[in-house]
Design an enzyme around this catalytic site. Structure first.
Site, PDB file in Angstrom:
ATOM      1  N   HIS A 119       0.680  -1.178  -0.023  1.00  0.00           N
ATOM      2  CA  HIS A 119       0.058   0.059   0.056  1.00  0.00           C
ATOM      3  C   HIS A 119       0.930   1.326  -0.029  1.00  0.00           C
ATOM      4  O   HIS A 119       0.458   2.440   0.438  1.00  0.00           O
ATOM      5  CB  HIS A 119      -0.790   0.066   1.277  1.00  0.00           C
ATOM      6  CG  HIS A 119      -2.107  -1.124   1.144  1.00  0.00           C
ATOM      7  ND1 HIS A 119      -2.633  -1.403   2.225  1.00  0.00           N
ATOM      8  CD2 HIS A 119      -2.583  -1.770  -0.027  1.00  0.00           C
ATOM      9  CE1 HIS A 119      -3.741  -2.641   1.908  1.00  0.00           C
ATOM     10  NE2 HIS A 119      -3.489  -2.622   0.496  1.00  0.00           N
ATOM     11  N   CYS A 150       6.839  22.154  -9.149  1.00  0.00           N
ATOM     12  CA  CYS A 150       5.949  22.824 -10.364  1.00  0.00           C
ATOM     13  C   CYS A 150       4.693  23.529  -9.816  1.00  0.00           C
ATOM     14  O   CYS A 150       3.902  24.114 -10.827  1.00  0.00           O
ATOM     15  CB  CYS A 150       5.743  21.491 -11.305  1.00  0.00           C
ATOM     16  SG  CYS A 150       4.336  20.579 -10.544  1.00  0.00           S
ATOM     17  N   SER A 189      -6.825  -7.461   9.980  1.00  0.00           N
ATOM     18  CA  SER A 189      -8.326  -7.885  10.117  1.00  0.00           C
ATOM     19  C   SER A 189      -8.582  -8.950   8.974  1.00  0.00           C
ATOM     20  O   SER A 189      -9.623  -9.368   8.953  1.00  0.00           O
ATOM     21  CB  SER A 189      -9.052  -6.759  10.093  1.00  0.00           C
ATOM     22  OG  SER A 189      -8.873  -5.875   8.893  1.00  0.00           O
ATOM     23  N   ALA A 231       1.602 -10.002  18.575  1.00  0.00           N
ATOM     24  CA  ALA A 231       2.761 -10.179  17.640  1.00  0.00           C
ATOM     25  C   ALA A 231       3.832 -10.361  18.447  1.00  0.00           C
ATOM     26  O   ALA A 231       4.800 -11.112  18.377  1.00  0.00           O
ATOM     27  CB  ALA A 231       2.645  -9.443  16.651  1.00  0.00           C
TER      28      ALA A 231
HETATM   29  C1  BJW Z   1      -2.780  -7.222  16.635  1.00  0.00           C
HETATM   30  C2  BJW Z   1      -2.079  -6.498  17.601  1.00  0.00           C
HETATM   31  C3  BJW Z   1      -1.220  -6.868  18.072  1.00  0.00           C
HETATM   32  C4  BJW Z   1      -4.014  -5.712  17.016  1.00  0.00           C
HETATM   33  N1  BJW Z   1      -0.354  -7.922  17.549  1.00  0.00           N
HETATM   34  N2  BJW Z   1      -2.213  -8.152  15.876  1.00  0.00           N
HETATM   35  C5  BJW Z   1     -12.975  -7.785  -3.262  1.00  0.00           C
HETATM   36  C6  BJW Z   1     -13.979  -7.949  -2.408  1.00  0.00           C
HETATM   37  C7  BJW Z   1     -14.605  -6.859  -1.539  1.00  0.00           C
HETATM   38  C8  BJW Z   1     -14.058  -5.674  -1.926  1.00  0.00           C
HETATM   39  C9  BJW Z   1     -12.958  -5.491  -2.721  1.00  0.00           C
HETATM   40  C10 BJW Z   1     -12.483  -6.515  -3.293  1.00  0.00           C
HETATM   41  N3  BJW Z   1     -11.516  -6.057  -4.188  1.00  0.00           N
HETATM   42  C11 BJW Z   1     -11.292  -4.756  -3.938  1.00  0.00           C
HETATM   43  C12 BJW Z   1     -12.448  -4.416  -2.993  1.00  0.00           C
HETATM   44  C13 BJW Z   1     -12.612  -3.132  -2.629  1.00  0.00           C
HETATM   45  C14 BJW Z   1     -11.546  -2.674  -1.622  1.00  0.00           C
HETATM   46  C15 BJW Z   1     -11.765  -3.454  -0.391  1.00  0.00           C
HETATM   47  O1  BJW Z   1     -10.971  -4.282   0.063  1.00  0.00           O
HETATM   48  N4  BJW Z   1     -12.822  -3.115   0.154  1.00  0.00           N
HETATM   49  C16 BJW Z   1     -13.000  -4.037   1.602  1.00  0.00           C
HETATM   50  C17 BJW Z   1     -12.981  -3.113   2.881  1.00  0.00           C
HETATM   51  C18 BJW Z   1     -14.461  -4.243   1.576  1.00  0.00           C
HETATM   52  N5  BJW Z   1     -10.186  -2.586  -2.092  1.00  0.00           N
HETATM   53  C19 BJW Z   1      -9.515  -1.607  -2.632  1.00  0.00           C
HETATM   54  O2  BJW Z   1     -10.081  -0.554  -3.028  1.00  0.00           O
HETATM   55  C20 BJW Z   1      -8.088  -1.734  -3.127  1.00  0.00           C
HETATM   56  N6  BJW Z   1      -8.198  -1.370  -4.471  1.00  0.00           N
HETATM   57  C21 BJW Z   1      -8.488  -2.288  -5.383  1.00  0.00           C
HETATM   58  O3  BJW Z   1      -8.978  -3.404  -5.224  1.00  0.00           O
HETATM   59  O4  BJW Z   1      -8.234  -1.714  -6.520  1.00  0.00           O
HETATM   60  C22 BJW Z   1      -8.948  -2.403  -7.723  1.00  0.00           C
HETATM   61  C23 BJW Z   1      -9.037  -1.573  -8.889  1.00  0.00           C
HETATM   62  C24 BJW Z   1      -8.326  -2.066 -10.065  1.00  0.00           C
HETATM   63  C25 BJW Z   1      -8.314  -1.386 -11.197  1.00  0.00           C
HETATM   64  C26 BJW Z   1      -8.780   0.196 -11.085  1.00  0.00           C
HETATM   65  C27 BJW Z   1      -9.216   0.637 -10.058  1.00  0.00           C
HETATM   66  C28 BJW Z   1      -9.286  -0.079  -9.015  1.00  0.00           C
HETATM   67  C29 BJW Z   1      -7.283  -0.947  -2.394  1.00  0.00           C
HETATM   68  C30 BJW Z   1      -6.886  -0.880  -0.966  1.00  0.00           C
HETATM   69  C31 BJW Z   1      -6.261   0.128  -0.292  1.00  0.00           C
HETATM   70  C32 BJW Z   1      -6.253   0.201   1.323  1.00  0.00           C
HETATM   71  N7  BJW Z   1      -5.687   1.303   1.796  1.00  0.00           N
HETATM   72  C33 BJW Z   1      -5.548   1.614   3.264  1.00  0.00           C
HETATM   73  C34 BJW Z   1      -5.033   3.006   3.524  1.00  0.00           C
HETATM   74  C35 BJW Z   1      -3.472   2.764   2.775  1.00  0.00           C
HETATM   75  C36 BJW Z   1      -2.805   4.259   3.456  1.00  0.00           C
HETATM   76  C37 BJW Z   1      -3.022   4.656   4.539  1.00  0.00           C
HETATM   77  O5  BJW Z   1      -2.406   4.078   5.550  1.00  0.00           O
HETATM   78  O6  BJW Z   1      -3.585   5.825   4.930  1.00  0.00           O
HETATM   79  O7  BJW Z   1      -4.660   0.406   3.771  1.00  0.00           O
HETATM   80  S1  BJW Z   1      -7.189   1.069   4.135  1.00  0.00           S
HETATM   81  C38 BJW Z   1      -6.419   0.425   5.494  1.00  0.00           C
HETATM   82  O8  BJW Z   1      -6.694  -0.816   5.624  1.00  0.00           O
HETATM   83  C39 BJW Z   1      -4.801   0.246   5.169  1.00  0.00           C
HETATM   84  C40 BJW Z   1      -4.556  -1.006   5.633  1.00  0.00           C
HETATM   85  O9  BJW Z   1      -3.393  -1.338   4.904  1.00  0.00           O
HETATM   86  C41 BJW Z   1      -5.626  -2.017   5.227  1.00  0.00           C
HETATM   87  C42 BJW Z   1      -5.812  -3.272   6.157  1.00  0.00           C
HETATM   88  O10 BJW Z   1      -5.974  -2.774   7.485  1.00  0.00           O
HETATM   89  P1  BJW Z   1      -5.096  -3.789   8.275  1.00  0.00           P
HETATM   90  O11 BJW Z   1      -3.823  -3.770   8.243  1.00  0.00           O
HETATM   91  O12 BJW Z   1      -5.758  -5.318   8.409  1.00  0.00           O
HETATM   92  O13 BJW Z   1      -5.480  -3.081   9.745  1.00  0.00           O
HETATM   93  P2  BJW Z   1      -6.900  -3.262  10.579  1.00  0.00           P
HETATM   94  O14 BJW Z   1      -6.961  -2.229  11.572  1.00  0.00           O
HETATM   95  O15 BJW Z   1      -8.014  -3.489   9.882  1.00  0.00           O
HETATM   96  O16 BJW Z   1      -6.500  -4.352  11.644  1.00  0.00           O
HETATM   97  C43 BJW Z   1      -5.392  -4.563  12.610  1.00  0.00           C
HETATM   98  C44 BJW Z   1      -5.560  -5.996  13.150  1.00  0.00           C
HETATM   99  O17 BJW Z   1      -4.626  -6.320  14.006  1.00  0.00           O
HETATM  100  C45 BJW Z   1      -6.802  -6.481  13.792  1.00  0.00           C
HETATM  101  O18 BJW Z   1      -7.381  -7.789  13.476  1.00  0.00           O
HETATM  102  C46 BJW Z   1      -6.295  -6.439  14.935  1.00  0.00           C
HETATM  103  O19 BJW Z   1      -6.804  -7.503  16.148  1.00  0.00           O
HETATM  104  C47 BJW Z   1      -4.899  -6.934  15.183  1.00  0.00           C
HETATM  105  N8  BJW Z   1      -3.992  -6.541  16.235  1.00  0.00           N
HETATM  106  N9  BJW Z   1      -3.058  -5.511  18.021  1.00  0.00           N
HETATM  107  C48 BJW Z   1      -1.265  -8.702  16.461  1.00  0.00           C
HETATM  108  N10 BJW Z   1      -0.364  -6.231  19.305  1.00  0.00           N
END
Ligand code: BJW
Length: 243
Positions: A119, A150, A189, A231
């Site tokens: 990402h 620019c 998640s 972790a």
């Molecule tokens: C612990 C802990 C400890 C706590 N030890 N653990 C298929 C199905 C459905 C939807 C889609 C699909 N394909 C695409 C989509 C749409 C969308 C999507 O997935 N939506 C879903 C939400 C439904 N995806 C997209 O839009 C992606 N793009 C795409 O698919 O483009 C297609 C395309 C093609 C051609 C043209 C145009 C488009 C892009 C996704 C980008 C995600 N961006 C973000 C922001 C990044 C920048 C920023 O940081 O600001 O990425 S959103 C956010 O979520 C961030 C993260 O990387 C991402 C994942 O979150 P993560 O890392 O899992 O964090 P949390 O908070 O959710 O979970 C934390 C976990 O840690 C929890 O489980 C806790 O229990 C645990 N935890 N403490 C271990 N100590």
């Protein structure tokens, strides 16, 4: 727990190629907010409003105020024992890749060798006019929104909702998922695609799936080992058992 750790280390010792998928949870103990769940960023902010390209285009100043706060938080963070354990574990395998959804750069700070940033990276910015990439480490930002030389507005080089991931980066992640003998899934998640698809690809190709997360996730049912713990507790123990 001890028995499961020993069994997991025993399984890993049979593996030549290991891939790791990490998410915000691995950096939680470095003081970086997660997105979802209690205390997560989305409790305070609406993701539809902010972490989308439409949100950015609608109000770049608002977006950058939010992003500046996050950059300040990340600038204060250090790798924690979980990042460090992964970096040390790699010497036991022929290939050990860290595929991360995080943009905080903490795997690099911990000195992991092979890192795929799905990402993007919080310190890279991109010109909205010609896509030229540069680094910006100003804390706090000198102007909001920051501008390219620019004159055009800069955007962070991160993947927002609705934007495609870099095809070459995603392709490397697919290959590393299809070919690994085991995949560790740490602190995610597992609801954001295409990242959440990677463990399913690995499983289908016959890899062991090992999850480390205090909470159950949609991936839990397909895991061979699932540790309901932080972790920073599990990864140093696994590293010790591999020695
Ligand atoms: C612990 C802990 C400890 C706590 N030890 N653990 C298929 C199905 C459905 C939807 C889609 C699909 N394909 C695409 C989509 C749409 C969308 C999507 O997935 N939506 C879903 C939400 C439904 N995806 C997209 O839009 C992606 N793009 C795409 O698919 O483009 C297609 C395309 C093609 C051609 C043209 C145009 C488009 C892009 C996704 C980008 C995600 N961006 C973000 C922001 C990044 C920048 C920023 O940081 O600001 O990425 S959103 C956010 O979520 C961030 C993260 O990387 C991402 C994942 O979150 P993560 O890392 O899992 O964090 P949390 O908070 O959710 O979970 C934390 C976990 O840690 C929890 O489980 C806790 O229990 C645990 N935890 N403490 C271990 N100590």
């Amino acid at each position: 727990m001890e028995k499961m750790l020993t069994g997991c280390a025993h399984t890993l010792k049979k593996c030549r190629m290991v891939s790791v998928l990490t998410g915000a949870g691995i950096s939680a103990e470095s003081g970086i907010s997660t997105f979802r769940g209690k205390g997560g960023l989305w409790e305070k902010y609406d993701p539809e409003d902010l972490a989308t390209i439409d949100g950015f285009n609608r109000d770049p100043e608002r977006f950058w105020r939010w992003f500046d706060e996050r950059r300040i938080e990340v600038s204060r963070a250090e790798p924690n024992p979980a990042h460090l354990a992964l970096a040390e574990m790699e010497k036991h395998f022929e290939l050990f890749a860290v595929i991360t959804q995080n943009i905080d750069g903490l795997h690099a700070a911990a000195r992991s060798s092979l890192i795929i940033e799905l990402h993007g990276n919080i310190w890279r910015v991109r010109c909205t006019r010609d896509n030229e990439l540069s680094e910006n480490r100003d804390i706090p930002l000198r102007e909001i929104p920051p501008r390219c030389y620019c004159g055009a507005i800069l955007r962070p080089d991160v993947v927002l909702f609705g934007e495609p991931l870099d095809p070459a980066t995603l392709n490397r992640a697919y290959i590393l998922s299809e070919t690994c003998n085991a995949m560790l899934v740490v602190g995610t998640s597992a609801v954001v695609y295409p990242a959440a698809h990677l463990p399913l690809i690995a499983k289908r190709a016959g890899a062991y799936i090992i999850e480390v997360n205090p909470e159950v996730t949609p991936l839990t049912p397909i895991c061979d080992f699932s540790f309901r713990e932080k972790a920073s507790v599990i990864l140093p123990e696994l590293k010790r058992l591999l020695e």
